[in-house]
Design an enzyme around this catalytic site. Structure first.
Site, PDB file in Angstrom:
ATOM      1  N   ALA A  54     -10.280 -22.368   3.910  1.00 38.77           N
ATOM      2  CA  ALA A  54     -10.060 -23.481   2.974  1.00 38.77           C
ATOM      3  C   ALA A  54      -9.921 -22.974   1.547  1.00 38.77           C
ATOM      4  CB  ALA A  54     -11.223 -24.459   3.060  1.00 38.77           C
ATOM      5  N   TYR A 106      -8.835 -20.001   0.703  1.00 37.62           N
ATOM      6  CA  TYR A 106      -7.521 -19.369   0.627  1.00 37.62           C
ATOM      7  C   TYR A 106      -6.446 -20.441   0.390  1.00 37.62           C
ATOM      8  CZ  TYR A 106      -3.523 -16.443   1.896  1.00 37.62           C
ATOM      9  OH  TYR A 106      -2.340 -15.764   1.879  1.00 37.62           O
ATOM     10  N   LYS A 125       3.853   3.540  22.292  1.00 36.27           N
ATOM     11  CA  LYS A 125       5.243   3.089  22.157  1.00 36.27           C
ATOM     12  C   LYS A 125       5.225   1.574  22.328  1.00 36.27           C
ATOM     13  CE  LYS A 125       9.997   4.095  23.324  1.00 36.27           C
ATOM     14  NZ  LYS A 125      10.462   2.733  23.180  1.00 36.27           N
ATOM     15  N   CYS A 152       1.623 -28.853  57.541  1.00 30.69           N
ATOM     16  CA  CYS A 152       1.400 -27.414  57.583  1.00 30.69           C
ATOM     17  C   CYS A 152       2.645 -26.728  58.145  1.00 30.69           C
ATOM     18  CB  CYS A 152       0.185 -27.115  58.449  1.00 30.69           C
ATOM     19  SG  CYS A 152      -0.030 -25.367  58.771  1.00 30.69           S
ATOM     20  N   LYS A 212       5.038  13.136  18.637  1.00 29.96           N
ATOM     21  CA  LYS A 212       5.821  13.604  17.488  1.00 29.96           C
ATOM     22  C   LYS A 212       5.214  14.902  16.974  1.00 29.96           C
ATOM     23  CE  LYS A 212       6.805   8.839  16.163  1.00 29.96           C
ATOM     24  NZ  LYS A 212       6.476   7.722  15.279  1.00 29.96           N
ATOM     25  N   CYS A 225      -4.208 -27.452  55.089  1.00 32.75           N
ATOM     26  CA  CYS A 225      -3.814 -27.871  56.426  1.00 32.75           C
ATOM     27  C   CYS A 225      -5.046 -28.450  57.091  1.00 32.75           C
ATOM     28  CB  CYS A 225      -3.304 -26.661  57.201  1.00 32.75           C
ATOM     29  SG  CYS A 225      -3.287 -26.916  58.980  1.00 32.75           S
TER      30      CYS A 225
HETATM   31  S1  IVH Z   1       9.563   6.564  16.190  1.00 33.69           S
HETATM   32  C1  IVH Z   1      12.809   9.142  15.145  1.00 33.69           C
HETATM   33  N1  IVH Z   1       7.344   5.526  17.121  1.00 33.69           N
HETATM   34  O1  IVH Z   1      11.177   3.026  20.177  1.00 33.69           O
HETATM   35  C2  IVH Z   1      11.957   8.328  15.961  1.00 33.69           C
HETATM   36  N2  IVH Z   1       9.406   4.508  17.737  1.00 33.69           N
HETATM   37  O2  IVH Z   1      14.080   4.665  20.278  1.00 33.69           O
HETATM   38  C3  IVH Z   1      12.121   6.901  15.632  1.00 33.69           C
HETATM   39  N3  IVH Z   1       9.119   2.521  19.170  1.00 33.69           N
HETATM   40  O3  IVH Z   1      13.311   0.901  19.179  1.00 33.69           O
HETATM   41  C4  IVH Z   1      11.215   6.008  16.322  1.00 33.69           C
HETATM   42  N4  IVH Z   1       6.935   2.569  19.240  1.00 33.69           N
HETATM   43  O4  IVH Z   1      11.199   0.544  17.851  1.00 33.69           O
HETATM   44  C5  IVH Z   1       8.685   5.439  17.102  1.00 33.69           C
HETATM   45  N5  IVH Z   1       5.289   4.726  17.823  1.00 33.69           N
HETATM   46  C6  IVH Z   1       6.629   4.631  17.804  1.00 33.69           C
HETATM   47  C7  IVH Z   1       7.332   3.614  18.479  1.00 33.69           C
HETATM   48  C8  IVH Z   1       8.720   3.591  18.439  1.00 33.69           C
HETATM   49  C9  IVH Z   1       8.026   1.929  19.630  1.00 33.69           C
HETATM   50  C10 IVH Z   1      10.499   2.067  19.459  1.00 33.69           C
HETATM   51  C11 IVH Z   1      11.332   1.844  18.246  1.00 33.69           C
HETATM   52  C12 IVH Z   1      12.735   2.081  18.733  1.00 33.69           C
HETATM   53  C13 IVH Z   1      12.540   2.977  19.884  1.00 33.69           C
HETATM   54  C14 IVH Z   1      13.014   4.357  19.510  1.00 33.69           C
END
Ligand code: IVH
Length: 684
Positions: free
Chosen positions: A37, A39, A124, A420, A302, A438
């Site tokens: 509220a 906010y 992902k 049935c 990565k 049944c």
């Molecule tokens: S990195 C150079 N990290 O995956 C790398 N992508 O083909 C660029 N995605 O549609 C993406 N989770 O939306 C990265 N932790 C994550 C991710 C991620 C999902 C999706 C992204 C894209 C596809 C990449």
């Protein structure tokens, strides 16, 4: 600037700063610092001021989150830095991580003698990639990934996401593009669908689709109502260090900075040294997958060092320094070939969609339950429909939704049969119940099969080797119509069955013979009376001592049994009121089924009534099950874990933590001899 306007500007700046800060606590940290509220009050004050001083409006104001004008289409945005896709490791096994690590090491020119490479492992997310562009710390543009070169301008809609900062702290660079995923949580998705249903509007297919649809809404006010969220995972264009931009050594460090600047970063981001750690991460997240509040379709590895990332560079549109390691999809599309109605042991009719085989959640699925009439109607699944099937973890596959646009012209709505499908008896749905049942009872062969399997299971009278295939044959061939027929089987009849070797026939007859010596609770449980599970059967046996007493008990008498309530009592009385059920019991006795009968003993009069025992370790002569039966027969309760309420712990060899706990709590500990002595005490 006139003084009044100056005053308003100061006030507006203060309100915006407060609202930004509280939005971050609310949406990103999930820890609101002020009541909603309060906010809302500040928000309204800001709106009023901005309306009075239009010259002080600004795109980074929190008021801009509620959505502006309806668009006629989305403008195209060329990405300053292309939005790459990510290579997917085809090998879904653990070795996928090994292959990636081996490739990275080779490309970096590393040998076995060199140290392990450091990676960052992330989730992902199964959502949509977006690029958020900030200039001088203000969100100026948000775009979808599109084809990677250019996407659509969805700035208005992105502004409605509470989790996305509209302005950044002062140490943010002049130009910053943050990349990440817009997604919807599963619970938010469910809630949204509930609202849709309540409004009589069409429901959404899955969180990803819904998020995509919301992001591409031309009316930002609608987008604002969709519970979208965001996770940051990377960078687009950024002011370079030589122009005063930030200096990051590693991807991990970059993510920490983004977090400090107010972007949500998933808590599962981890640094991982070498392939082994990546494999462990993949396995750990797989186990966690179903309990995450949002969908993921894999993990991403990565290279952590940004210098090494630059060294490796790209092939076509994919970086060499990252890879996605997928999990089996949990949702797939398939078509409905038929809708069958299956009959369970208690006569429950379950509509089941027969599907064109589809690989989902790691297995091939051909059936998906529609649960009951209301569910089937709610989802409106029809034969010929294209449907989304979901199988997550070990749960039964389910039809999530129907793709309405793919429905064939003459598809007929499903209706629950009122008879049935197996025996033709009337099927009834009682008021307040979700299921049709049944009414054929054991006249119905489907119920008979289930009833026989229930009777023969290990926890009931246990007929070893009598599984569903065999029961199916025996019932379909008309050899077994009722439970007593089992005990009238001979070698001749069995030999005529498919794939039945003499030896197996002999074994089955022996198992049947052996099963005749049983116990009262097992027998009562085996009868398959609705609502009478193992525990209730035990309670009945203990209370009444004799089968006839149970069969002839009134509802009132049954209610005296601990754990028996009105529904159970009624179910028992109804069962034994039916002549054919009594007949089955008599015939089974005539076939030689026997058990020890006792004196009716009211529970409270039993020697160990009210005492709780825990059994742990292996006892020298009794099995744990036998010890349990003895104790329960004496009125004791046998629990699974030790607490202050435990009266005795019976410990055998290799007793572990339960014994330790008993000793710590000062609970009396007995060995087997002590237990037998206690049971034999005359005072008991
Ligand atoms: S990195 C150079 N990290 O995956 C790398 N992508 O083909 C660029 N995605 O549609 C993406 N989770 O939306 C990265 N932790 C994550 C991710 C991620 C999902 C999706 C992204 C894209 C596809 C990449």
């Amino acid at each position: 600037m006139p003084t009044k306007t100056m005053e308003a500007a100061t006030q507006i700046a203060a309100l915006r700063a407060h609202l930004h800060q509280h939005a971050h606590h609310y949406y990103v940290l999930d820890a609101p610092q002020i009541p909603d509220a309060e906010y809302d009050r500040m928000f309204q004050e800001l709106q009023t001021l901005e309306a009075a001083y239009p010259e002080l409006r600004s795109p980074d104001s929190p008021t801009q989150r509620v959505g502006g004008a309806v668009l006629s289409g989305f403008a195209s945005v060329r990405h300053a830095v292309p939005m790459l896709s990510i290579r997917t490791e085809t090998d879904t096994q653990a070795s996928g991580a090994q292959a990636f690590d081996a490739r990275v090491r080779k490309e970096l020119g590393l040998t076995e003698a060199d140290p392990l490479v450091e990676y960052v492992a992330e989730l992902k997310f199964d959502g949509l990639a977006v690029n958020l562009r900030y200039e001088q710390g203000v969100l100026v543009q948000a775009a979808t990934r599109g084809d990677g070169e250019s996407g659509e301008d969805v700035t208005q809609n992105i502004r409605t996401l509470g989790q996305i900062p509209l302005r950044l702290p002062n140490d943010a660079p002049a130009v910053l593009e943050v990349r990440g995923e817009v997604y919807m949580r599963r619970d938010d998705f469910e809630r949204l669908n509930e609202q849709q249903r309540a409004k009589g509007e069409k429901t959404f297919i899955n969180p990803r689709n819904t998020a995509a649809g919301a992001l591409r809404q031309l009316d930002p006010a609608i987008a604002a109502q969709r519970p979208l969220r965001f996770f940051a995972y990377g960078l687009g264009e950024c002011t370079p260090p030589e122009q005063g931009g930030p200096v990051w050594q590693s991807h991990y460090e970059l993510l920490q900075t983004l977090k400090n600047w107010g972007f949500p970063v998933a808590s599962q981001v981890e640094r991982a040294l070498g392939a082994t750690k990546l494999i462990a991460y993949h396995a750990r997240i797989a186990a966690l997958r179903d309990s995450l509040p949002f969908d993921i379709d894999g993990v991403v590895y990565k290279l952590n060092s940004l210098a090494l990332q630059r060294q490796l560079g790209f092939v076509s549109r994919e970086p060499r320094w990252a890879v996605a390691h997928k999990y089996p999809a949990q949702e797939e599309l398939t078509t409905v070939l038929a809708i069958d109605v299956q009959v369970g042991r208690t006569g429950k009719l379950t509509p089941v969609a027969k599907l064109a085989p589809v690989f989902v959640g790691g297995v091939t699925v051909t059936n998906a339950t529609l649960h009951n009439e209301d569910e089937a109607r709610r989802k409106d699944v029809r034969v010929g429909d294209t449907v989304v099937v979901r199988r997550a973890g070990d749960v039964i596959p389910e039809v999530v939704s129907v793709l309405a646009q793919k429905r064939v012209a003459d598809a007929q709505p499903f209706t629950m049969p009122h008879t049935c499908p197996v025996c033709g008896s009337a099927a009834l749905r009682e008021e307040g119940e979700a299921d049709y049942r049944c009414t054929g009872g054991l006249f119905c062969s489907a119920q008979r099969k289930q009833a026989i399997l229930h009777f023969a299971q290990r926890r009931a009278v246990e007929v070893e080797g009598l599984g569903d295939k065999l029961v199916e044959q025996l019932v379909d061939a008309g050899i077994v119509k009722t439970l007593p027929d089992l005990y009238r089987l001979g070698l001749m009849a069995l030999a005529n069955l498919d794939r039945m070797a003499d030896k197996s026939a002999q074994n089955l007859l022996e198992a049947l013979q052996k099963s005749k010596q049983t116990t009262l609770p097992r027998f009562v449980f085996g009868l398959g009376i609705r609502h009478v599970g193992e525990a209730t059967a035990k309670a009945l046996a203990r209370h009444f001592g004799q089968l006839d007493a149970i069969m002839n008990a009134s509802e009132a008498q049954l209610l005296e049994v601990t754990d028996v309530g009105p529904i159970v009592a009624l179910s028992i009385v109804t069962f034994f009121a039916q002549a054919h059920n009594r007949e089955v019991v008599e015939q089974l006795r005539a076939c030689g089924l026997q058990w020890q009968e006792g004196e009716p003993a009211p529970r409270t009069a039993l020697p160990l009534a009210g005492k709780t025992f825990v059994i742990t370790g292996s006892l020298p002569t009794l099995s744990r099950e036998q010890a349990k039966e003895l104790l329960e027969a004496a009125g004791a309760k046998v629990a699974g874990s030790v607490s202050k309420k435990t009266d005795y712990v019976v410990a055998g060899a290799e007793a572990g933590s339960k014994l330790d706990k008993a000793q710590a709590l000062g609970v009396a500990v007995l060995d087997e001899a002590g237990l037998l002595a206690l049971l034999a005490e005359p005072s008991n």
